[in-house]
Design a protein around this motif. Structure first.
Motif, mmCIF file in Angstrom:
data_model
loop_
_atom_site.group_PDB
_atom_site.id
_atom_site.type_symbol
_atom_site.label_atom_id
_atom_site.label_comp_id
_atom_site.label_asym_id
_atom_site.label_seq_id
_atom_site.Cartn_x
_atom_site.Cartn_y
_atom_site.Cartn_z
ATOM 1 N N HIS A 119 0.110 1.711 2.962
ATOM 2 C CA HIS A 119 1.150 0.700 3.205
ATOM 3 C C HIS A 119 1.363 0.484 4.696
ATOM 4 O O HIS A 119 1.722 -0.595 5.132
ATOM 5 C CB HIS A 119 2.462 1.056 2.487
ATOM 6 C CG HIS A 119 3.218 2.194 3.092
ATOM 7 N ND1 HIS A 119 3.007 3.502 2.735
ATOM 8 C CD2 HIS A 119 4.172 2.207 4.062
ATOM 9 C CE1 HIS A 119 3.815 4.285 3.444
ATOM 10 N NE2 HIS A 119 4.523 3.518 4.255
ATOM 11 N N ASN A 120 1.089 1.532 5.505
ATOM 12 C CA ASN A 120 1.166 1.363 6.957
ATOM 13 C C ASN A 120 0.034 0.484 7.462
ATOM 14 O O ASN A 120 0.197 -0.302 8.399
ATOM 15 C CB ASN A 120 1.116 2.724 7.656
ATOM 16 C CG ASN A 120 2.463 3.454 7.562
ATOM 17 O OD1 ASN A 120 3.507 2.807 7.415
ATOM 18 N ND2 ASN A 120 2.426 4.773 7.621
ATOM 19 N N LEU A 178 -1.306 -1.911 5.826
ATOM 20 C CA LEU A 178 -0.951 -3.301 5.514
ATOM 21 C C LEU A 178 0.053 -3.858 6.527
ATOM 22 O O LEU A 178 -0.027 -5.009 6.935
ATOM 23 C CB LEU A 178 -0.380 -3.401 4.095
ATOM 24 C CG LEU A 178 -1.418 -3.142 2.991
ATOM 25 C CD1 LEU A 178 -0.749 -3.181 1.614
ATOM 26 C CD2 LEU A 178 -2.565 -4.144 3.060
ATOM 27 N N LYS A 179 0.981 -2.992 6.938
ATOM 28 C CA LYS A 179 1.946 -3.410 7.957
ATOM 29 C C LYS A 179 1.242 -3.701 9.281
ATOM 30 O O LYS A 179 1.579 -4.671 9.987
ATOM 31 C CB LYS A 179 2.995 -2.303 8.185
ATOM 32 C CG LYS A 179 4.188 -2.397 7.283
ATOM 33 C CD LYS A 179 5.263 -1.431 7.793
ATOM 34 C CE LYS A 179 6.451 -1.408 6.844
ATOM 35 N NZ LYS A 179 7.337 -0.279 7.164
#
Lengths: 200, 358, 251
Positions: free
Chosen positions: C182-183, C185-186
């Motif tokens: 998820h990082n 993707l950020k």
């Protein structure tokens, strides 16, 4: 007064006296007459606060170095400049001294001094800043480096449009400088004649 | 003929760069070339060009690198200490084979030195200056008009050989005002730059690099560079000889001291001494063959430079194997060379080498 | 089953030289994906640093130049000034950007150059063999801080994202990491935003990416990723530090 083949001139004073303008003007006039010219300003630390000066060479031949070592003439607008440049002048060199601001006459006996209260004359004309043109007028009266009318044409060329209104006072100042010298030489000749006819 | 105008060397070279189609100037203020930065800051926006007062000369030369990489003509200028800072970038420009023009208006050194005119960066300019086996084309104008013409030439040579070109002048040349003609003097010879990074539309991506790690690859790259330098040596040596044909005493000088020598030559010729002058116009490639031929009948050579003995090394190399004595009049320290000093050095050479009037 | 993951056009089909577990490969891919997505591959020009990513021009499938050590923002400035129609980004490591190139990054940012800078911070010099970086954490052992970095003699880690946020010319700053999906993707979104700002001609964008260096941290790749989340983010807090357009919109 014959045409000067090569004039090596130092113009000196303090910032704000239009020293650089005078130099560029002469250079420009020389260019307009199709002669070889160079102009070299003093640059760097000495510009700030001390003496501002420039070198101008107008010549019939290619000019070697634009840096003047032994000037054939000098226009001196303040005392520190006189102290610095009088010793450098070539023998028989011409030295125009703004006597309104310089507190002593030339010391050397082998040069030709003209003491002219350029600043006072400029004040009388109504603008102290044209003292430079008064001095330049005196210089041109003594040395046929460029013609007076070419100097005037150079003034017109060099003044930016928003300063065009100053052309006239510059013209007057050049003229005042010239007539000052001419009247002095008349006096000098008259003086000689009186002495000649005197009781001695 | 276009109208002549009065400009100082620094302003004239700036306008010449614009006339040559350059729209990118990056630089950092340093005396005695500040007129370039101030002129460009006014002028570049008028011609839709770019002026950046960079944070340092390091940044300036790398901005030049960036503009060159994308195919633009770019110029920077500085004076000696600033040029030292640019050496890294110049090495990269040479390694990446990028065209760029660098102007050095030299002042007295070493260190911070002074702001007087000097030629003490001759070694730095002609020997590479930065790291690695590379050469920079070095042009040495002696008048404001020639400075202008050299700016045109510099851009053309830089593009032709994809190599940095340096214009080496001294403080006098930057500051002095002479009549000069700029507009219409440059005949543009723009070349297509297929190597430039302009976005890879319709072609494979380009890359520009000087890091070459493969076995023997850097060797090959260097050999190719050297081959290019030989081509430059063959095609681009420039010099001027004045009354050298019968000269017994040959003066050698570049830049503003060559003007002082020219005046001395006239004086001594009038006194019927056979004095000549050789003026290298390109300092790299150094016009060795032309010098050797100018010195054919010379019984003595006098090198005149505003440095302590740098130009003289190239003169010695050019005349290697010749028995002719080579004297030096070197004036370091940012002090102007005076005509009287040149005259005295010539007198000395005349008496020392027993040169006779014709 | 068909693979959902394909190679972005902006990434060449070559093996990289990066060590196992290195973050550079991930960041390269993110940039390539974003360049494809924005449709700018044919007008993008990258600037590769001196450091581990020096060979980036061999991996990106668009025009790339090298720059001298630390000078990438100056080179990018020259490019963008000469050709404002190009999309120019500099890719820099921590030694390149935060040590030798501090002057160049600060002044490019302060001038608000219309470029994008991707800053990969792994707290150590990789290319030269694991020496201390300006972003090395206190107590972290490196080749040149064998007793662990000591604040009194070696200073504290430099927080570049915070440093650049203060300049008015800077329009976008985010610190992110590639430690977890998820990082990642950020980070991808941050890179996209920073490039988008340039495409729209709005100014300087900066993305700092905390990235692992298992080789010179002396850790297993998985442990190195954990290290980022547990230790590194304490010194270098993640987040969007500046997005002037979002702020303007919010007001």
């Amino acid at each position: 007064m014959g045409r000067v083949q090569q004039e090596r001139l130092i113009i000196a004073g303090f910032g704000g006296q239009g020293i650089m303008f005078m130099g560029k003007l002469l250079c420009c006039a020389g260019m307009l007459e199709g002669r070889h010219v160079t102009y070299m300003p003093s640059y760097g630390a000495e510009v700030r606060g001390g003496t501002a000066y420039c070198n101008v060479i107008v010549s019939d031949e290619e000019i070697p170095s634009p840096v003047v070592a032994e000037p054939t003439a000098a226009i001196i607008m303040n005392t520190p400049s006189l102290i610095k440049f009088e010793p450098m002048l070539a023998k028989k060199g011409l030295i125009i001294i703004n006597s309104a601001l310089v507190d002593r006459p030339a010391k050397r006996r082998d040069v030709e001094p003209i003491h002219i209260p350029a600043t006072n004359i400029a004040d009388r004309l109504g603008n102290t800043r044209v003292a430079n043109m008064v001095a330049l007028g005196a210089f041109l009266a003594k040395r046929d480096v460029v013609q007076m009318q070419t100097a005037l044409a150079a003034v017109e060329e060099m003044l930016p449009p928003y300063r065009r209104h100053l052309v006239e006072i510059n013209r007057q100042a050049l003229g005042e400088g010239k007539s000052f010298v001419e009247s002095r030489s008349a006096d000098a000749i008259w003086g000689k004649i009186t002495r000649g006819f005197g009781f001695g | 003929m276009a109208k002549k105008s009065l400009m100082c060397g620094n302003e004239a070279l700036s306008e010449a760069a614009i006339e040559a189609g350059c729209r990118c100037y990056f630089g950092y203020p340093i005396t005695p070339q500040n007129e370039v930065t101030s002129y460009m800051s006014r002028r570049m926006p008028e011609v839709n060009g770019q002026f950046v007062q960079s944070e340092s000369e390091l940044a300036a030369i790398n901005m030049v690198f960036g503009a060159a990489v994308v195919g633009a003509r770019a110029i920077t200028s500085s004076s000696s200490p600033g040029i030292s800072l640019m050496q890294e970038g110049i090495s990269y420009l040479a390694g990446c084979e990028l065209p760029a023009v660098i102007v050095n208006i030299m002042r007295g050194g070493p260190g911070l030195g002074n702001i007087g005119p000097s030629q003490a960066d001759y070694f730095q300019a002609t020997r590479g200056g930065g790291h690695g086996d590379y050469r920079t084309i070095v042009l040495a104008p002696s008048s404001v008009q020639e400075l202008v013409d050299h700016v045109f030439l510099a851009f053309d040579l830089a593009d032709k050989y994809r190599n940095p070109v340096m214009i080496l002048g001294d403080g006098v040349l930057g500051q002095m005002v002479e009549p000069v003609e700029i507009a219409g003097r440059h005949v543009a010879r723009r070349q297509a730059k297929e190597w430039a990074l302009t976005g890879c539309r319709g072609r494979a991506p380009n890359k520009v690099r000087s890091l070459i790690l493969g076995e023997n690859e850097l060797l090959e790259h260097n050999r190719r560079l050297q081959e290019k330098y030989r081509q430059i040596e063959e095609g681009e040596m420039r010099s001027e000889a004045v009354e050298a044909g019968d000269a017994e005493l040959l003066l050698v000088a570049y830049g503003t001291p060559s003007r002082t020598c020219r005046a001395a030559l006239r004086e001594f010729r009038q006194r019927r001494y056979r004095v000549g002058l050789f003026r290298p116009v390109t300092l790299w490639p150094f016009p060795s063959a032309a010098l050797a031929s100018a010195a054919k009948d010379a019984r003595a050579v006098l090198v005149v430079e505003m440095s302590a003995g740098q130009l003289i090394e190239d003169v010695r190399l050019s005349l290697a194997g010749r028995a002719v004595p080579i004297d030096l009049l070197g004036k370091p320290g940012g002090e102007v060379l005076q005509g009287a000093e040149v005259d005295a050095a010539i007198e000395k050479a005349i008496s020392m080498h027993g040169l006779k009037r014709r | 089953m068909k693979s959902k993951i394909t190679r972005p056009e902006s990434l060449k089909n070559v093996e990289t030289h990066y060590c196992a577990g290195c973050g550079h490969g991930i960041v390269h891919r993110l940039i390539a994906e974003v360049v494809d997505e924005l449709g700018i591959r044919e007008r993008v020009v990258g600037v590769a640093p001196v450091g581990c990513a020096v060979l980036a021009y061999d991996y990106f499938n668009f025009d790339v130049s090298e720059a001298a050590h630390g000078r990438a923002p100056a080179v990018a400035t020259g490019m963008k000034r000469a050709r404002p129609d190009l999309i120019v980004f500099a890719y820099q490591g921590d030694g390149d950007l935060a040590a030798i190139g501090t002057a160049e990054i600060i002044h490019a940012a302060n001038r608000g150059e219309g470029i994008t800078v991707i800053f990969v911070n792994n707290g150590v010099y990789g290319m030269t063999g694991g020496q201390m970086a300006p972003t090395t954490m206190i107590g972290q052992k490196t080749e040149t801080s064998p007793r662990g970095r000591i604040a009194e003699s070696e200073g504290n880690p430099i927080r570049v994202a915070e440093l650049l946020t203060q300049f008015d010319g800077v329009k976008f700053v985010e610190r992110c990491t590639v430690s977890k999906p998820h990082n990642v993707l950020k980070a991808r979104a941050a890179i996209k935003a920073a490039l988008q700002i340039q495409v729209e001609g709005k100014g300087f964008g900066f993305v700092e990416i905390l990235s692992p260096c298992p080789t010179y941290w002396g850790l297993q790749p998985r442990v190195a990723m954990k290290m980022i989340d547990e230790r590194m983010t304490e010194v270098f807090p993640l987040g969007r530090y500046k997005n002037v357009y979002a702020q303007a919109a919010a007001r």
